[in-house]
Design a protein around this motif. Structure first.
Motif, PDB file in Angstrom:
ATOM      1  N   ALA A   8      42.622  83.613  50.593  1.00  0.00           N
ATOM      2  CA  ALA A   8      43.944  84.228  50.723  1.00  0.00           C
ATOM      3  C   ALA A   8      44.546  84.006  52.102  1.00  0.00           C
ATOM      4  CB  ALA A   8      43.844  85.719  50.431  1.00  0.00           C
ATOM      5  N   ALA A   9      43.766  83.555  53.044  1.00  0.00           N
ATOM      6  CA  ALA A   9      44.260  83.389  54.412  1.00  0.00           C
ATOM      7  C   ALA A   9      45.482  82.489  54.511  1.00  0.00           C
ATOM      8  CB  ALA A   9      43.146  82.882  55.321  1.00  0.00           C
TER       9      ALA A   9
ATOM     10  N   ASP B  47      47.933  81.945  52.468  1.00  0.00           N
ATOM     11  CA  ASP B  47      49.118  82.625  51.971  1.00  0.00           C
ATOM     12  C   ASP B  47      49.608  83.667  52.965  1.00  0.00           C
ATOM     13  OD1 ASP B  47      51.145  83.336  50.084  1.00  0.00           O
ATOM     14  OD2 ASP B  47      49.940  85.079  49.538  1.00  0.00           O
ATOM     15  N   SER B  48      48.714  84.482  53.481  1.00  0.00           N
ATOM     16  CA  SER B  48      49.125  85.500  54.443  1.00  0.00           C
ATOM     17  C   SER B  48      49.642  84.858  55.720  1.00  0.00           C
ATOM     18  CB  SER B  48      47.975  86.461  54.749  1.00  0.00           C
ATOM     19  OG  SER B  48      46.946  85.809  55.466  1.00  0.00           O
ATOM     20  N   CYS B  49      49.032  83.769  56.127  1.00  0.00           N
ATOM     21  CA  CYS B  49      49.483  83.071  57.326  1.00  0.00           C
ATOM     22  C   CYS B  49      50.853  82.441  57.117  1.00  0.00           C
ATOM     23  CB  CYS B  49      48.470  82.002  57.734  1.00  0.00           C
ATOM     24  SG  CYS B  49      46.941  82.681  58.417  1.00  0.00           S
ATOM     25  N   GLU B  50      51.089  81.906  55.949  1.00  0.00           N
ATOM     26  CA  GLU B  50      52.397  81.316  55.664  1.00  0.00           C
ATOM     27  C   GLU B  50      53.499  82.365  55.707  1.00  0.00           C
ATOM     28  OE1 GLU B  50      53.446  78.222  55.484  1.00  0.00           O
ATOM     29  OE2 GLU B  50      51.434  77.436  55.782  1.00  0.00           O
ATOM     30  N   ARG B  51      53.209  83.576  55.235  1.00  0.00           N
ATOM     31  CA  ARG B  51      54.205  84.656  55.291  1.00  0.00           C
ATOM     32  C   ARG B  51      54.497  85.056  56.733  1.00  0.00           C
ATOM     33  NH1 ARG B  51      51.741  89.011  52.219  1.00  0.00           N
ATOM     34  NH2 ARG B  51      50.128  87.563  51.701  1.00  0.00           N
ATOM     35  N   VAL B  52      53.465  85.183  57.536  1.00  0.00           N
ATOM     36  CA  VAL B  52      53.652  85.537  58.946  1.00  0.00           C
ATOM     37  C   VAL B  52      54.416  84.434  59.664  1.00  0.00           C
ATOM     38  CG1 VAL B  52      52.459  86.016  61.124  1.00  0.00           C
ATOM     39  CG2 VAL B  52      51.607  87.014  59.006  1.00  0.00           C
TER      40      VAL B  52
ATOM     41  N   CYS C 277      47.066  85.728  62.278  1.00  0.00           N
ATOM     42  CA  CYS C 277      47.007  86.111  60.868  1.00  0.00           C
ATOM     43  C   CYS C 277      45.576  86.018  60.366  1.00  0.00           C
ATOM     44  CB  CYS C 277      47.933  85.209  60.053  1.00  0.00           C
ATOM     45  SG  CYS C 277      47.585  83.454  60.220  1.00  0.00           S
ATOM     46  N   ALA C 278      45.414  86.357  59.087  1.00  0.00           N
ATOM     47  CA  ALA C 278      44.103  86.288  58.421  1.00  0.00           C
ATOM     48  C   ALA C 278      43.044  87.022  59.231  1.00  0.00           C
ATOM     49  CB  ALA C 278      43.703  84.842  58.154  1.00  0.00           C
ATOM     50  N   ASN C 279      43.333  88.299  59.476  1.00  0.00           N
ATOM     51  CA  ASN C 279      42.405  89.139  60.249  1.00  0.00           C
ATOM     52  C   ASN C 279      42.094  88.538  61.600  1.00  0.00           C
ATOM     53  OD1 ASN C 279      42.218  91.182  58.297  1.00  0.00           O
ATOM     54  ND2 ASN C 279      40.691  89.992  57.168  1.00  0.00           N
TER      55      ASN C 279
END
Length: 101
Positions: free
Chosen positions: A21-22, A24-29, A68-70
């Protein structure tokens, strides 16, 4: 010993979805940061944003502008030749009136 191996395997498997999932979350940030930079007057052609692992974030030509990604990835800002302003929007104006003395 088998119980330890089973627990280790279970922990690794449960961590895998987070790793997948990293991006996707990074792309949003990254998208949010990109929009903020553009809203501050920097043209989209004036910079790039790159998502890199933490151990690759030390680049002399780039500035870390997010994570991102924790906190396992950094988002790097690099100016390109397409923009006339800095990330802070502080450009110079030609023919600006001189300050009174």
């Amino acid at each position: 010993m088998k119980k330890f191996n089973w627990l280790t395997a279970l922990l690794l498997i449960s961590a895998a979805p987070a790793a997948l999932a990293a991006p996707d979350s990074c792309e949003r940030v990254k998208s949010d940061i990109q929009q903020k930079i553009i809203n501050n007057g920097v043209p989209e052609s004036g910079f790039t944003l790159n998502i890199v692992p933490n151990d690759q974030a030390d680049r002399p030509d780039a500035q870390v502008v997010g994570h991102c990604a924790n906190d396992t990835f950094k988002i790097l800002y690099t100016r390109t030749g397409g923009g006339n302003e800095t990330a802070g929007g502080a450009g110079t104006q030609e023919n600006a009136p001189a300050e009174p003395q």
